[in-house]
Design an enzyme around this catalytic site. Sequence first.
Site, short mmCIF file in Angstrom:
data_model
loop_
_atom_site.label_atom_id
_atom_site.label_comp_id
_atom_site.label_asym_id
_atom_site.label_seq_id
_atom_site.Cartn_x
_atom_site.Cartn_y
_atom_site.Cartn_z
N ARG A 70 36.85 18.72 50.02
CA ARG A 70 37.39 17.13 49.58
C ARG A 70 38.84 17.60 49.54
O ARG A 70 39.64 18.56 48.98
CB ARG A 70 37.10 16.86 48.14
CG ARG A 70 35.46 16.33 48.47
CD ARG A 70 35.01 15.81 46.87
NE ARG A 70 35.66 14.52 46.70
CZ ARG A 70 34.76 13.50 46.93
NH1 ARG A 70 33.65 13.64 47.28
NH2 ARG A 70 35.26 12.23 46.62
N ASP A 93 47.22 20.84 52.63
CA ASP A 93 47.60 22.06 52.96
C ASP A 93 49.32 22.39 53.04
O ASP A 93 49.60 23.04 54.23
CB ASP A 93 46.79 22.53 54.31
CG ASP A 93 45.37 22.62 54.21
OD1 ASP A 93 45.17 22.92 53.21
OD2 ASP A 93 44.86 22.18 55.21
N SER A 112 32.46 32.80 49.51
CA SER A 112 32.75 34.25 49.81
C SER A 112 34.06 34.54 49.04
O SER A 112 34.34 35.60 48.47
CB SER A 112 32.70 34.82 51.00
OG SER A 112 33.70 34.24 51.77
N GLU A 150 41.29 36.99 53.66
CA GLU A 150 41.38 36.21 52.75
C GLU A 150 40.88 36.77 51.31
O GLU A 150 41.27 36.76 50.17
CB GLU A 150 40.34 34.81 53.14
CG GLU A 150 40.77 34.14 54.11
CD GLU A 150 39.80 32.82 54.67
OE1 GLU A 150 39.24 32.38 53.53
OE2 GLU A 150 39.77 32.51 55.74
N GLU A 201 49.81 16.52 49.35
CA GLU A 201 49.70 16.49 50.81
C GLU A 201 48.79 17.48 51.10
O GLU A 201 48.25 18.47 50.16
CB GLU A 201 51.01 16.86 51.53
CG GLU A 201 52.27 15.92 51.21
CD GLU A 201 52.08 14.22 51.20
OE1 GLU A 201 51.28 13.95 52.52
OE2 GLU A 201 52.43 13.50 50.30
N HIS A 218 43.84 28.87 53.10
CA HIS A 218 43.43 28.14 54.18
C HIS A 218 43.52 29.15 55.17
O HIS A 218 44.39 30.27 55.44
CB HIS A 218 44.87 27.28 54.34
CG HIS A 218 44.67 26.64 55.68
ND1 HIS A 218 43.77 25.51 55.80
CD2 HIS A 218 45.38 26.77 56.69
CE1 HIS A 218 43.91 25.03 57.19
NE2 HIS A 218 44.98 25.94 57.66
C1 GRF Z 1 37.51 29.70 54.16
O1 GRF Z 1 37.52 30.29 55.29
C2 GRF Z 1 38.66 29.32 53.43
O2 GRF Z 1 40.01 29.73 54.08
C3 GRF Z 1 38.53 27.74 53.66
O3 GRF Z 1 37.27 27.71 53.44
C4 GRF Z 1 36.50 28.76 53.71
C5 GRF Z 1 35.73 28.99 52.72
O4 GRF Z 1 34.73 29.89 52.77
N1 GRF Z 1 39.45 26.99 52.93
P1 GRF Z 1 33.90 30.47 51.56
O5 GRF Z 1 33.09 29.31 50.82
O6 GRF Z 1 34.84 30.91 50.33
O7 GRF Z 1 33.24 31.62 51.96
#
Ligand code: GRF
Length: 229
Positions: A118, A172, A35, A201, A170, A136
């Site tokens: 990963r 995040d 997404s 996001e 490292e 994140h």
């Molecule tokens: C999101 O919550 C992002 O913050 C995390 O993994 C999730 C990915 O969701 N790193 P999508 O595949 O972008 O819907």
Amino acid sequence: MAAVSRRNPATFKNRIKSSYPTLVNLGILISGRGSNMDAILSTVQAGRIRNVKPCVVISKKADAAGLKIASEKYRVPTEVVPAEGLKGWDYDQKIVAALQKHDVLPQAGLVCLAGFMRIISPEFVRAYKMRILNIHPALLPSFPGLHAQKLALDYGVKVTGCTVHFVDEEIDSGPVILQKPVPVLEGDTEETLSARILEQEHQLYPEAVRLFADGRLKVDGRVVAIAPG
Ligand code: GRF
């Protein structure tokens, strides 16, 4: 402003060319629904990120739903790079080869990790130094790693959110580009909180890509300054 010589039309041509930043070739790495990838690609398609060319979406698994969205909705080429037990740089060099095949080059392209499940190797990070972004679902440095929304709920924080950051060696931990707070509401579950964070996001990641592509991010150690637009 320097005058443009009529006797040297090449000067004028060069000036026009140099007033447009070069397109940044973008590769997006996903693992599942994609997404955030969808949000970035739709913002590019709507013309709200002008300097980016989406070149490839890569997944480790062929059944990642985001691959279909990339190819059918946006006509962006996709690649599946199976892990086949490979770890670290042994795997990542296959990812780098797929990126390069689609012209997302080290020191020139941009790589967005969008739910890519990963940990990427130091060699990959160094090859694309300060050209890999990640999103994140928490306000870093709080709650790095997996299950950030659950950790925030369990800890009892009243505010969490999301962070877009450069990727360093490292987990995040790279320099923070943008953050957005999201209040934790009474009665929130991991699902309801995750959904509200995800909404943010989808605004934040395209905005960070736009700032990067417009050359507006100036990194000084850990601190990222955003130049005025
Ligand atoms: C999101 O919550 C992002 O913050 C995390 O993994 C999730 C990915 O969701 N790193 P999508 O595949 O972008 O819907």
